[in-house]
Structures are given as C-alpha cells and as structure tokens.
Design a protein around this motif. Structure first.
Motif, PDB file in Angstrom:
ATOM      1  N   GLN A 177     -11.509   3.868   0.366  1.00 29.41           N
ATOM      2  CA  GLN A 177     -10.256   3.124   0.186  1.00 29.41           C
ATOM      3  C   GLN A 177      -9.027   4.003  -0.033  1.00 29.41           C
ATOM      4  OE1 GLN A 177     -10.200  -0.094   0.757  1.00 29.41           O
ATOM      5  NE2 GLN A 177     -12.421   0.067   1.106  1.00 29.41           N
ATOM      6  N   VAL A 178      -9.230   5.300  -0.196  1.00 28.58           N
ATOM      7  CA  VAL A 178      -8.120   6.179  -0.571  1.00 28.58           C
ATOM      8  C   VAL A 178      -8.190   7.468   0.246  1.00 28.58           C
ATOM      9  CG1 VAL A 178      -6.995   7.391  -2.488  1.00 28.58           C
ATOM     10  CG2 VAL A 178      -8.294   5.307  -2.948  1.00 28.58           C
ATOM     11  N   ASP A 179      -7.057   7.885   0.825  1.00 25.82           N
ATOM     12  CA  ASP A 179      -7.058   9.170   1.528  1.00 25.82           C
ATOM     13  C   ASP A 179      -6.812  10.294   0.523  1.00 25.82           C
ATOM     14  OD1 ASP A 179      -7.422  10.806   3.671  1.00 25.82           O
ATOM     15  OD2 ASP A 179      -5.666  10.152   4.795  1.00 25.82           O
ATOM     16  N   SER A 180      -7.090  11.507   0.931  1.00 25.70           N
ATOM     17  CA  SER A 180      -6.866  12.654   0.049  1.00 25.70           C
ATOM     18  C   SER A 180      -6.531  13.876   0.889  1.00 25.70           C
ATOM     19  CB  SER A 180      -8.107  12.923  -0.803  1.00 25.70           C
ATOM     20  OG  SER A 180      -7.812  13.906  -1.782  1.00 25.70           O
ATOM     21  N   TYR A 181      -5.249  14.038   1.214  1.00 22.24           N
ATOM     22  CA  TYR A 181      -4.846  15.262   1.906  1.00 22.24           C
ATOM     23  C   TYR A 181      -4.972  16.442   0.946  1.00 22.24           C
ATOM     24  CZ  TYR A 181      -2.438  12.100   5.204  1.00 22.24           C
ATOM     25  OH  TYR A 181      -2.119  11.127   6.104  1.00 22.24           O
ATOM     26  N   SER A 182      -4.587  16.193  -0.289  1.00 21.84           N
ATOM     27  CA  SER A 182      -4.548  17.267  -1.280  1.00 21.84           C
ATOM     28  C   SER A 182      -5.949  17.603  -1.782  1.00 21.84           C
ATOM     29  CB  SER A 182      -3.679  16.833  -2.461  1.00 21.84           C
ATOM     30  OG  SER A 182      -3.861  17.700  -3.562  1.00 21.84           O
ATOM     31  N   ALA A 183      -6.176  18.885  -2.013  1.00 16.03           N
ATOM     32  CA  ALA A 183      -7.446  19.316  -2.597  1.00 16.03           C
ATOM     33  C   ALA A 183      -7.505  18.997  -4.088  1.00 16.03           C
ATOM     34  CB  ALA A 183      -7.617  20.819  -2.389  1.00 16.03           C
ATOM     35  N   PHE A 184      -6.350  18.693  -4.682  1.00 15.80           N
ATOM     36  CA  PHE A 184      -6.288  18.478  -6.127  1.00 15.80           C
ATOM     37  C   PHE A 184      -6.327  17.013  -6.531  1.00 15.80           C
ATOM     38  CE2 PHE A 184      -4.569  22.658  -5.491  1.00 15.80           C
ATOM     39  CZ  PHE A 184      -5.115  23.385  -6.537  1.00 15.80           C
ATOM     40  N   MET A 185      -5.795  16.135  -5.673  1.00 16.61           N
ATOM     41  CA  MET A 185      -5.540  14.769  -6.083  1.00 16.61           C
ATOM     42  C   MET A 185      -5.651  13.827  -4.904  1.00 16.61           C
ATOM     43  SD  MET A 185      -2.072  13.954  -8.103  1.00 16.61           S
ATOM     44  CE  MET A 185      -1.992  15.433  -9.084  1.00 16.61           C
ATOM     45  N   GLU A 186      -6.381  12.743  -5.088  1.00 19.71           N
ATOM     46  CA  GLU A 186      -6.406  11.712  -4.045  1.00 19.71           C
ATOM     47  C   GLU A 186      -5.040  11.022  -4.011  1.00 19.71           C
ATOM     48  OE1 GLU A 186      -9.995   9.297  -4.250  1.00 19.71           O
ATOM     49  OE2 GLU A 186     -11.099  11.003  -5.013  1.00 19.71           O
ATOM     50  N   ALA A 187      -4.786  10.271  -2.946  1.00 20.70           N
ATOM     51  CA  ALA A 187      -3.449   9.688  -2.761  1.00 20.70           C
ATOM     52  C   ALA A 187      -3.083   8.707  -3.864  1.00 20.70           C
ATOM     53  CB  ALA A 187      -3.372   9.017  -1.387  1.00 20.70           C
TER      54      ALA A 187
END
Ligand code: VGL
Ligand code: ZN
Length: 218
Positions: free
Chosen positions: A124-134
C-alpha cells in the motif's frame, strides 16, 4: 588492481558508508530500464573498493504494489495520482519480489557489502527512500547506521532523481553528511525531474560531486 579515486582517498572509513541504491535488473535492462544505467555498474564496483562499509538497497515490490499503473483504472505508467500520503507517480511493474527484474545486476560485484536493505515491500505504500516509506514509516536503516557510529554517507546508483534523491534528503534531515557521486548514478529524467532533484538536493545541503570516474575494464 584497485583503481584509486583521489577524491575518496581521505575518508574516515569507520564513520562512513557507501549506499548503493537499487542497482537491479529492472532499472538497467528490465521493466523500468533507465537510460545509460549499465555504464555505472563497473564504476560502482571500483568505487565500492574504496569503502570499508557498503550497503546495498533493493526495490522489492509485491505484484499488487500500489505504484504499478496497471492496478489503477485508466492510468498508464508515468501518470500521477494522489494517495493518502501524497502524490504517487505510477510505474510499469518493476522489481517484483522473487523475479529476475528484482535481482541485482549480474555484473555488480561488491563482495564486502554488509547489508542489503529491501524497501517497497508494503503493497500500500511506496518507498523511494532507503530511510523512510512514503507515509513516514522508518525502514530501520537510520538505526543501523547510528548504532554503528556512521555519520557520513556517499550515494551511487539508480535512479538519481527518485530513489537516490529521496534517500539523500531523508539522510540530511536525519543528520548525516551526504555526498552524491553523480557520475555513478543514472536518472529517469522525465519532465525535468533530474534538474528538480538536483535543485532540491543542493537546497538542503547535499554535496553533489560531478567528477568523472574512469575505470579500466579488462
Ligand atoms: C525507483 C521508481 C520506482 C528508483 C524505484 O529506484 O529510483 N524509481 N521505484
Ligand atoms: Zn519501485
């Protein structure tokens, strides 16, 4: 023989990590191939030899992932929609768990990499960042780095204007000193997204290093 990159000669190894972002088939030859991404693989291999601590990230989506355009009626890849956590770009299916598309490129060779951080596994959630989901959920990478006394990060990989940029922005906000080795990244660059990303990173104090890396391939 190790290629020496003088600009990387004096880093404080104990406190520094190289983050290699999403060097996966999907972004090189696969479903979301990024222009010129194959050329950075041997460069990254050489750069990685100059770091004691290397971390790999892996975009790793279930087949029903919310970022896949085919799950949204009437939408096509690169359209955008608004979700509860904000704007979401829609993508072709990519980096699906358990597929070749999600595997690291066969030429990526960093045997001493110490952590593989998967992200984007929540449907349900994208995560471009390695630190934090969107949606702001932390991935645990910040805890890992801080527990190990690492405060300085170098970034390489794909895509410059998505996962690399989002990771550096979170990293700066979490207190890390950040440098992107731009010649060892590859960008999607749709509708000015690369220039926007560069502006965003520079405004936040991410150091952008534009030097050219040349490696001898035997
Ligand atoms: C990425 C688009 C979708 C990236 C990941 O690695 O930059 N881009 N998922
Ligand atoms: Zn993705």
């Amino acid at each position: 023989m190790t290629t020496q990159f003088p600009s990387l000669a004096n880093i404080d190894q104990a406190k520094t990590a190289l983050i290699v972002v999403d060097v996966q088939n999907g972004f090189i030859t696969g479903n979301l191939a990024v222009p010129n991404a194959a050329r950075i693989v041997p460069i990254i291999n050489e750069i990685a030899k100059q770091f004691d601590h290397v971390i790999l990230t892996q975009d790793y989506h279930p087949s029903n992932h919310i970022s896949f355009a085919k799950h949204h009626e009437g939408k096509k890849p690169f359209d955008t929609i608004v979700l509860s956590y904000g704007e979401q770009v829609l993508w072709p299916n990519h980096c699906e768990q358990g597929t070749q598309d999600a595997e690291f490129h066969a030429d990526l060779s960093i045997p001493h990499a110490e952590l593989i951080l998967r992200k984007g596994y929540n449907a349900q959630v994208d995560s471009y960042s390695a630190f934090m989901e969107a949606d702001g959920t932390m991935t645990g990478l910040d805890g890992y780095l801080k527990q190990r006394g690492i405060d300085t990060l170098y970034f390489v990989g794909i895509a410059t204007d998505y996962c690399v940029t989002w990771s550096t922005i979170d990293a700066v906000n979490l207190g890390y000193q950040c440098t992107v080795l731009m010649d060892a990244t590859a960008a999607i660059d749709q509708d000015g997204s690369l220039q926007d990303a560069i502006d965003d990173m520079q405004a936040l104090g991410v150091n952008l290093d534009f030097e050219k890396f040349t490696v001898c391939q035997l």
